[in-house]
Design an enzyme around this catalytic site. Structure first.
Site, PDB file in Angstrom:
ATOM      1  N   HIS A 194       2.417  73.594  17.412  1.00 61.85           N
ATOM      2  CA  HIS A 194       3.106  72.358  17.215  1.00 61.85           C
ATOM      3  C   HIS A 194       4.081  72.135  18.030  1.00 61.85           C
ATOM      4  O   HIS A 194       4.460  71.523  18.818  1.00 61.85           O
ATOM      5  CB  HIS A 194       2.498  72.106  15.541  1.00 61.85           C
ATOM      6  CG  HIS A 194       1.775  71.735  14.950  1.00 61.85           C
ATOM      7  ND1 HIS A 194       0.617  71.372  15.127  1.00 61.85           N
ATOM      8  CD2 HIS A 194       1.140  72.378  13.928  1.00 61.85           C
ATOM      9  CE1 HIS A 194      -0.546  71.108  14.316  1.00 61.85           C
ATOM     10  NE2 HIS A 194       0.260  72.018  13.427  1.00 61.85           N
ATOM     11  N   HIS A 252       1.129  79.549  13.052  1.00 62.51           N
ATOM     12  CA  HIS A 252       1.375  77.344  13.179  1.00 62.51           C
ATOM     13  C   HIS A 252       1.471  76.359  14.016  1.00 62.51           C
ATOM     14  O   HIS A 252       0.890  75.557  14.603  1.00 62.51           O
ATOM     15  CB  HIS A 252       0.330  77.403  11.941  1.00 62.51           C
ATOM     16  CG  HIS A 252      -0.642  76.032  11.652  1.00 62.51           C
ATOM     17  ND1 HIS A 252      -1.808  76.435  11.854  1.00 62.51           N
ATOM     18  CD2 HIS A 252      -0.234  75.355  11.669  1.00 62.51           C
ATOM     19  CE1 HIS A 252      -2.580  74.443  11.766  1.00 62.51           C
ATOM     20  NE2 HIS A 252      -1.015  74.210  11.458  1.00 62.51           N
ATOM     21  N   GLU A 253       2.776  76.576  12.938  1.00 61.79           N
ATOM     22  CA  GLU A 253       4.063  75.704  13.200  1.00 61.79           C
ATOM     23  C   GLU A 253       3.907  75.441  14.596  1.00 61.79           C
ATOM     24  O   GLU A 253       4.724  74.802  15.241  1.00 61.79           O
ATOM     25  CB  GLU A 253       4.422  74.934  12.161  1.00 61.79           C
ATOM     26  CG  GLU A 253       4.553  75.127  11.297  1.00 61.79           C
ATOM     27  CD  GLU A 253       3.403  73.905  10.733  1.00 61.79           C
ATOM     28  OE1 GLU A 253       3.702  73.231  11.466  1.00 61.79           O
ATOM     29  OE2 GLU A 253       2.430  73.362   9.487  1.00 61.79           O
TER      30      GLU A 253
END
Length: 379
Positions: free
Chosen positions: A29, A25-26
């Site tokens: 980003h 997920h990170e």
């Protein structure tokens, strides 16, 4: 006999599920930020005290923290919880070259993509897993024809007959028989509309879905909707390479739709809030799935990844969806929301999330029988 994986395996399995998914997920980003030239100051798996970490040549501190229930990427200049394009004295005091590499300096559409990239990467992980599964095993494409109708079932009461072709269930189009249980299973006891074709003629029927309580090998109970029909011989077809992405996206979309339906049932009271689970429940099921083999474990991990992507897109302040909502408002009104309004929204969002975490933890402990045992000790 109920089999339990034990506490050590449960903890290890939980970390093997949640750690990589937070990282994925990170990473979404992080890479989106790098594409648009934003400096990442820190990439953290977990919150709180750093257990270990290192700093790369770009100046990003990669860290693993003590509380593995989330993570974050801290971009340069990301100085307020709203991550908004509101100039501060500290930001304006930066040298122009350094300021250009901050999150705030980027256009609205780039900030939107950077924030959306996290949940989308969770969905991408699921899509890649489903592509691999379909490439190896093929995909079930059994025609939506009723072969048999179980006596005393919801299907018999509704008037379904062998040979009927089901085209719609609860307003959702049916392409194959496998679509039917996916819709029915999450609607035990509900009255659903069915559209069928019988002898070439369309026909509308209504069925009150039966309720079946299932217990797995670990003692977990599930209420499952049951229509009471069976198909003919299952059909498995090979999926050509060029169709794998489409099939995997469709599968992921069906799961997201099921999550939306289930959330709607909880909100409207058709499904008990006691079915909501939190980190403790995820840990328990992670350990159980680990005992079933790598294939089941990876599929469970895929479901959690889709859950993470879906939950993070909810328009709740502090979640990615809350940021995206603010950016959409900013795009419409052509200016950032008032910082005081954003601060109030994020404080409210924090309170909501903390209350929800407490609630699901209480639910988890109840499902483990903790409160019953305590009541017995007190009594």
């Amino acid at each position: 006999m109920i089999e339990t994986p034990g506490i050590p395996l449960t903890i290890i399995a939980f970390l093997l599920v949640i750690g990589p998914l937070i990282f994925i997920h990170e990473l979404g980003h992080y890479f989106a930020g790098r594409i648009f030239g934003v400096k990442a100051e820190a990439f953290s798996i977990g919150f709180g005290r750093e257990l270990f970490g290192w700093t790369d040549r770009r100046g990003t501190r990669w860290r693993v923290a003590a509380l593995p229930l989330g993570g974050y990427v801290r971009f340069a200049g990301d100085m307020n919880p709203a991550s908004a394009h509101n100039p501060t004295a500290e930001w304006l005091a930066m040298p122009a070259e350094e300021r250009a590499r901050t999150f705030q300096a980027k256009p609205l559409w780039q900030r939107f993509i950077i924030v959306a990239a996290g949940p989308l990467t969770n969905f991408l992980f699921a899509i890649l897993v489903f592509m691999a599964v379909f490439a190896v095993n093929g995909q079930a494409r059994t025609p939506a024809l009723v072969a048999t109708v179980q006596a005393g079932s919801a299907a018999e009461a509704a008037g379904l007959r062998p040979g009927d072709r089901i085209t719609t269930v609860s307003g959702q189009r049916i392409e194959r028989f496998e679509d039917i249980p996916a819709i029915v299973a999450i609607r035990p006891g509900e009255r659903l509309g069915l559209e069928v074709v019988r002898d070439g003629r369309p026909l509308s029927l209504n069925a009150t879905i039966g309720v079946e309580v299932e217990r797995d090998r670990f003692g977990n109970e599930f209420r499952r909707g049951l229509l009471g029909i069976s198909p003919g011989q299952p059909v498995w077809v090979e999926v050509p390479f060029w169709r794998l992405p489409g099939a995997a996206i469709e599968q992921t979309g069906n799961i997201v739709r099921m999550m939306v339906d289930t959330l709607g049932q909880v909100i409207t009271g058709r499904r008990s809030v006691k079915e909501l689970g939190g980190p403790l429940k995820i840990a328990q099921i992670s350990g159980q799935q680990a005992t079933l083999g790598w294939f089941d474990f990876i599929l469970f991990m895929t479901m959690i990844s889709i859950n993470l992507g879906f939950i993070n897109l909810l328009p709740i302040p502090l979640l990615d969806g809350g940021h995206l909502l603010f950016y959409m408002v900013e795009g419409v009104v052509r200016r950032p929301l008032n910082p005081a309004i954003q601060e109030w929204a994020f404080r409210t969002g924090l309170a909501v999330l903390l209350a929800f975490m407490i609630f699901v933890t209480v639910n988890d402990l109840a499902s483990f029988g903790v409160w019953q045992r305590l009541a017995g000790l007190i009594g």
